[in-house]
Design a protein around this motif. Structure first.
Motif, mmCIF file in Angstrom:
data_model
loop_
_atom_site.group_PDB
_atom_site.id
_atom_site.type_symbol
_atom_site.label_atom_id
_atom_site.label_comp_id
_atom_site.label_asym_id
_atom_site.label_seq_id
_atom_site.Cartn_x
_atom_site.Cartn_y
_atom_site.Cartn_z
ATOM 1 N N ASP A 45 0.704 -1.054 0.124
ATOM 2 C CA ASP A 45 0.043 0.051 0.092
ATOM 3 C C ASP A 45 0.810 1.102 -0.149
ATOM 4 O O ASP A 45 0.751 2.122 -0.668
ATOM 5 N N LEU A 46 1.921 1.251 0.917
ATOM 6 C CA LEU A 46 2.703 2.602 1.030
ATOM 7 C C LEU A 46 3.629 2.580 -0.560
ATOM 8 O O LEU A 46 3.562 3.628 -0.704
ATOM 9 N N ALA A 47 3.956 1.425 -0.906
ATOM 10 C CA ALA A 47 4.831 1.626 -2.251
ATOM 11 C C ALA A 47 4.015 2.284 -3.194
ATOM 12 O O ALA A 47 4.370 2.910 -3.989
ATOM 13 N N GLN A 48 2.717 1.623 -3.319
ATOM 14 C CA GLN A 48 1.843 2.153 -4.369
ATOM 15 C C GLN A 48 1.448 3.916 -4.199
ATOM 16 O O GLN A 48 1.599 4.459 -5.090
ATOM 17 N N ASP A 49 1.511 4.290 -2.800
ATOM 18 C CA ASP A 49 1.351 5.785 -2.523
ATOM 19 C C ASP A 49 2.391 6.490 -3.119
ATOM 20 O O ASP A 49 2.707 7.504 -3.483
ATOM 21 N N VAL A 50 3.589 5.885 -2.882
ATOM 22 C CA VAL A 50 4.969 6.507 -3.436
ATOM 23 C C VAL A 50 4.731 6.821 -4.951
ATOM 24 O O VAL A 50 5.159 7.781 -5.322
ATOM 25 N N LYS A 74 10.737 9.767 -1.056
ATOM 26 C CA LYS A 74 9.411 9.726 -0.899
ATOM 27 C C LYS A 74 8.952 8.399 -0.170
ATOM 28 O O LYS A 74 8.001 8.589 0.507
ATOM 29 N N ALA A 75 9.403 7.355 -0.346
ATOM 30 C CA ALA A 75 9.311 6.206 0.400
ATOM 31 C C ALA A 75 9.314 6.419 1.756
ATOM 32 O O ALA A 75 8.512 5.874 2.445
ATOM 33 N N ARG A 76 10.482 7.032 2.271
ATOM 34 C CA ARG A 76 10.846 7.173 3.647
ATOM 35 C C ARG A 76 9.604 7.933 4.068
ATOM 36 O O ARG A 76 9.117 7.723 5.198
#
Length: 113
Positions: A45-50, A74-76
């Protein structure tokens, strides 16, 4: 103007597709190093947000010299924002009209003091 796309959108889509092919494993690895172990769904989910953030960044016309650095940053930041929001939501759950919650909170504060 619902589904219409501009010519520059196609160029951005092509750039992002190239980045995704090259850097998707790195983005997931950066996210995975920062979240709780074993929470694979959250990593996805968070990778997709990135990738959504990167897409928006490029659509605003920003030039990127080092996409790996931008995506890692952006990932961090996305992981940190997730946990910061989770903490705020968790803290907001306390209902101070509930006498038992107030007593419990007071006992925790007293124990910590």
């Amino acid at each position: 103007m619902g589904g219409a796309s501009r010519p520059e959108d196609a160029a951005v889509r092509e750039v992002l597709a190239g980045w995704f092919a090259e850097f998707a494993p790195m983005v997931e690895a950066v996210v995975a190093r920062t979240v709780r172990l074993g929470d694979h769904d959250l990593v996805e989910d968070l990778a997709q947000d990135v990738w959504v953030e990167a897409w928006q960044y490029l659509l605003r016309g920003n030039e990127v010299e080092r996409p790996a650095g931008l995506l890692a940053m952006k990932a961090r930041r996305r992981v940190y924002a997730h946990y910061r929001l989770a903490r705020v939501q968790r803290e907001a759950v306390t209902d101070f009209q509930d006498e038992a919650a107030v007593v419990r909170l007071a006992s925790w504060i007293g124990a910590a003091a």
